[in-house]
Design a protein around this motif. Structure first.
Motif, PDB file in Angstrom:
ATOM      1  N   LEU A   1       0.826  -1.204   0.000  1.00 21.56           N
ATOM      2  CA  LEU A   1       0.000   0.000   0.000  1.00 21.56           C
ATOM      3  C   LEU A   1       0.866   1.262   0.000  1.00 21.56           C
ATOM      4  O   LEU A   1       0.530   2.259  -0.661  1.00 21.56           O
ATOM      5  CB  LEU A   1      -0.927   0.002   1.218  1.00 21.56           C
ATOM      6  N   SER A   2       1.980   1.220   0.713  1.00 27.80           N
ATOM      7  CA  SER A   2       2.875   2.384   0.745  1.00 27.80           C
ATOM      8  C   SER A   2       3.558   2.613  -0.592  1.00 27.80           C
ATOM      9  O   SER A   2       4.016   3.720  -0.878  1.00 27.80           O
ATOM     10  CB  SER A   2       3.934   2.193   1.844  1.00 27.80           C
ATOM     11  N   LEU A   3       3.615   1.567  -1.421  1.00 26.53           N
ATOM     12  CA  LEU A   3       4.202   1.727  -2.751  1.00 26.53           C
ATOM     13  C   LEU A   3       3.414   2.724  -3.605  1.00 26.53           C
ATOM     14  O   LEU A   3       3.970   3.309  -4.542  1.00 26.53           O
ATOM     15  CB  LEU A   3       4.292   0.378  -3.469  1.00 26.53           C
ATOM     16  N   PHE A   4       2.126   2.929  -3.298  1.00 33.12           N
ATOM     17  CA  PHE A   4       1.362   3.929  -4.046  1.00 33.12           C
ATOM     18  C   PHE A   4       1.928   5.326  -3.803  1.00 33.12           C
ATOM     19  O   PHE A   4       1.982   6.158  -4.713  1.00 33.12           O
ATOM     20  CB  PHE A   4      -0.119   3.884  -3.660  1.00 33.12           C
ATOM     21  N   PHE A   5       2.354   5.599  -2.558  1.00 39.67           N
ATOM     22  CA  PHE A   5       2.988   6.879  -2.264  1.00 39.67           C
ATOM     23  C   PHE A   5       4.329   6.977  -2.982  1.00 39.67           C
ATOM     24  O   PHE A   5       4.691   8.032  -3.515  1.00 39.67           O
ATOM     25  CB  PHE A   5       3.187   7.031  -0.752  1.00 39.67           C
ATOM     26  N   ILE A   6       5.082   5.875  -2.983  1.00 35.58           N
ATOM     27  CA  ILE A   6       6.374   5.852  -3.671  1.00 35.58           C
ATOM     28  C   ILE A   6       6.170   6.022  -5.173  1.00 35.58           C
ATOM     29  O   ILE A   6       6.942   6.716  -5.846  1.00 35.58           O
ATOM     30  CB  ILE A   6       7.109   4.524  -3.380  1.00 35.58           C
ATOM     31  N   TYR A   7       5.122   5.387  -5.693  1.00 30.10           N
ATOM     32  CA  TYR A   7       4.832   5.500  -7.126  1.00 30.10           C
ATOM     33  C   TYR A   7       4.620   6.961  -7.514  1.00 30.10           C
ATOM     34  O   TYR A   7       5.126   7.428  -8.535  1.00 30.10           O
ATOM     35  CB  TYR A   7       3.579   4.684  -7.460  1.00 30.10           C
ATOM     36  N   LEU A   8       3.879   7.698  -6.670  1.00 31.33           N
ATOM     37  CA  LEU A   8       3.647   9.105  -6.955  1.00 31.33           C
ATOM     38  C   LEU A   8       4.939   9.901  -6.867  1.00 31.33           C
ATOM     39  O   LEU A   8       5.181  10.811  -7.663  1.00 31.33           O
ATOM     40  CB  LEU A   8       2.618   9.680  -5.985  1.00 31.33           C
ATOM     41  N   ALA A   9       5.783   9.572  -5.888  1.00 31.76           N
ATOM     42  CA  ALA A   9       7.045  10.293  -5.736  1.00 31.76           C
ATOM     43  C   ALA A   9       7.947  10.089  -6.949  1.00 31.76           C
ATOM     44  O   ALA A   9       8.664  11.003  -7.367  1.00 31.76           O
ATOM     45  CB  ALA A   9       7.762   9.838  -4.463  1.00 31.76           C
ATOM     46  N   TYR A  10       7.921   8.876  -7.529  1.00 33.76           N
ATOM     47  CA  TYR A  10       8.758   8.575  -8.692  1.00 33.76           C
ATOM     48  C   TYR A  10       8.052   8.880 -10.012  1.00 33.76           C
ATOM     49  O   TYR A  10       8.682   8.795 -11.072  1.00 33.76           O
ATOM     50  CB  TYR A  10       9.167   7.100  -8.691  1.00 33.76           C
ATOM     51  N   SER A  11       6.764   9.182  -9.973  1.00 28.29           N
ATOM     52  CA  SER A  11       6.048   9.433 -11.228  1.00 28.29           C
ATOM     53  C   SER A  11       6.704  10.600 -11.955  1.00 28.29           C
ATOM     54  O   SER A  11       7.124  11.583 -11.345  1.00 28.29           O
ATOM     55  CB  SER A  11       4.575   9.738 -10.946  1.00 28.29           C
ATOM     56  N   GLY A  12       6.780  10.472 -13.257  1.00 34.45           N
ATOM     57  CA  GLY A  12       7.479  11.460 -14.064  1.00 34.45           C
ATOM     58  C   GLY A  12       8.678  10.872 -14.773  1.00 34.45           C
ATOM     59  O   GLY A  12       9.270  11.512 -15.641  1.00 34.45           O
ATOM     60  N   TRP A  13       9.035   9.617 -14.435  1.00 41.01           N
ATOM     61  CA  TRP A  13      10.172   8.972 -15.104  1.00 41.01           C
ATOM     62  C   TRP A  13       9.894   8.787 -16.597  1.00 41.01           C
ATOM     63  O   TRP A  13      10.809   8.615 -17.391  1.00 41.01           O
ATOM     64  CB  TRP A  13      10.483   7.617 -14.461  1.00 41.01           C
ATOM     65  N   ASN A  14       8.628   8.854 -16.996  1.00 40.07           N
ATOM     66  CA  ASN A  14       8.259   8.705 -18.412  1.00 40.07           C
ATOM     67  C   ASN A  14       8.026  10.049 -19.087  1.00 40.07           C
ATOM     68  O   ASN A  14       7.502  10.112 -20.194  1.00 40.07           O
ATOM     69  CB  ASN A  14       6.992   7.853 -18.527  1.00 40.07           C
TER      70      ASN A  14
END
Length: 465
Positions: free
Chosen positions: A219-232
């Motif tokens: 579940l915490s990976l969703f927060f991490i996903y947002l933090a890393y979003s933008g790699w594309n």
């Protein structure tokens, strides 16, 4: 003599494309997420490991998107890939979600965070001091000086973006350089002269989550996903890249690796500065760390530098979003005006303005409850895009990147396993948020089928450079 319609120009090099990736990735997430992770996971090692897992997932995704991008060097990113792999309905829905959850909402959130950091110097800018217009609880709509400043920031970068991408790229390069220099200096000075303690890494925090560690980790990976979003991010401006076959993979890979290193380094600094129990629940965890390391006076300096960093984030997203709507509108999958390129400035003016207006309106809304919703929704399309690569690779003439071909299909499978795992756990433990995402997708499908009649893009042509 016939004259061709104005079009986007290939004028962004490796440095500018990488700057877009870095600026789009480094936003509010890195400075607020660790405080939540401290309470959810309760262990310094788990906090660091979840950032590493997020970095590996983002890097594998960047490799896969690089191969997609060099074969389809058109602006639009996931919209282009999903349309050609799964049909126009899915292509439209990724753009539909991107307009609201992928760009307008994050732009508004970053602009509001900008106001909140400036509140260190101008207290009237605190979000909490905004006046309630209507609603209550999580769904109250507010307005105050924080929203005024946020809207002015969005208006500023929206206006600048109208007048040409080269001018924007030069500004973005300066802002990105300032952002990276700030973060690197913070990390170096923390260990050189900061008042930290390595003993903090062995001190656990009392967990605030009642879920098991494996469940909470996902579940915490969703927060991490947002933090890393933008790699594309660079894939959205692929049509404006010089030599995309070379520029796109370099920009995605270098940008993702640089940000991953900064994120892990910053988290080491945060825990070095204060034990996990003190970080728990802190939103401005960076300011707390700066205060512990260098004294309370430096916390104000850090707030100013963070505000500068958020300007870079807003500008990057204001630049990238309209390229998605432009690509959609060219195929009659969005408002026709979004496909119009200004004959002098060579920018999709209507798309830029529409996004700016939407983002300014969204500064009136609360965002905390949208974090997992945005991560869940965007993750679905990232998973589908990487899955499409495995379909495209069967086609003749497809250019294959060596890094993706190494131990194929290892790279895409790693990304897909993490992404699908997040989707399944999200459905199980966050059913209401999953329902909200489903409603968003269903609404997009209805709009597509009853209001629009787009044409399917031609099969991807393999370009050589």
């Amino acid at each position: 003599m016939a004259t061709s319609k104005p079009s986007l120009l290939r004028q962004l090099g490796v440095f500018s494309a990488t700057a877009l990736v870095v600026s789009n990735m480094i936003g509010t997430g890195i400075f607020i997420t660790t405080g939540y992770l401290a309470g959810d996971l309760g262990s310094a090692s788990l906090v660091l490991w979840i950032w590493v897992v997020g970095a590996l997932s983002a890097l594998t995704g960047a490799f896969c998107y690089s191969e997609l991008g060099i074969n389809m060097p058109s602006s639009g990113g996931e919209y282009v890939y999903l349309t050609r792999a799964f049909g126009p309905t899915w292509g439209f829905m990724t753009g539909w979600v991107s307009f609201f959850a992928g760009f307008s909402a994050p732009i508004a959130a970053a602009a509001m965070a900008f106001s909140d950091y400036l509140a260190q110097f101008f207290p009237a800018l605190h979000i909490e001091d905004s006046h309630v217009l209507f609603g209550s609880g999580d769904w109250k709509f507010t307005f105050g000086w924080a929203q005024v400043v946020a809207c002015l920031l969005v208006l500023l970068f929206t206006t600048i973006n109208i007048f040409g991408v080269q001018r924007v790229a030069r500004l973005q390069n300066v802002l990105t350089a300032a952002k990276v220099l700030t973060l690197v200096s913070f990390i170096v000075l923390a260990f050189a002269i900061g008042n930290g303690d390595w003993h903090h890494f062995s001190l656990p925090a009392v967990r605030t989550s009642h879920d098991s560690i494996p469940t909470q980790f996902v579940l915490s990976l969703f927060f991490i996903y947002l933090a890393y979003s933008g790699w594309n991010a660079a894939t959205y401006v692929a049509e404006e890249l010089k030599q995309p076959a070379r520029t796109l993979p370099l920009a995605l890979t270098v940008g993702t690796i640089l940000v991953a290193a900064l994120y892990v380094g910053l988290n080491v600094v945060f825990i070095y500065a204060a034990p996990l129990e003190d970080l728990k629940g802190e939103t401005a965890v960076g300011a707390l760390a700066a205060s512990r390391l260098f004294g309370p006076q430096v916390a104000g300096i850090f707030a100013a530098l963070m505000a500068l960093s958020l300007m870079s984030t807003v500008n990057a997203m204001v630049t990238i979003g309209p390229r998605v709507y432009y690509a959609m509108a060219k195929n009659r999958a969005f408002l026709a005006s979004a496909a119009k390129v200004h004959p002098v400035w060579h920018t999709p003016v209507a798309a830029i303005v529409a996004q700016g207006v939407c983002a300014m309106l969204m500064t009136l809304t609360p965002f905390p409850q949208l974090v997992i919703y945005i991560g869940f929704t965007l993750n679905i399309f990232a998973v589908m895009s990487v899955a499409s690569l495995m379909i495209f690779r069967r086609r003749k003439g497809w250019q294959k990147l060596r890094v993706v071909s190494f131990a194929y299909p290892l790279i895409p499978v790693v990304f897909l396993v993490v992404g699908v795992w997040m989707i399944l756990r999200g459905l199980e433990f966050k059913p209401l948020i999953s329902l909200a995402a489903a409603v968003t997708l269903a609404t997009g499908a209805l709009v597509y089928h009853f209001r629009l009649r787009p044409r399917v893009p031609a099969p991807p042509a393999v370009e050589t450079y």
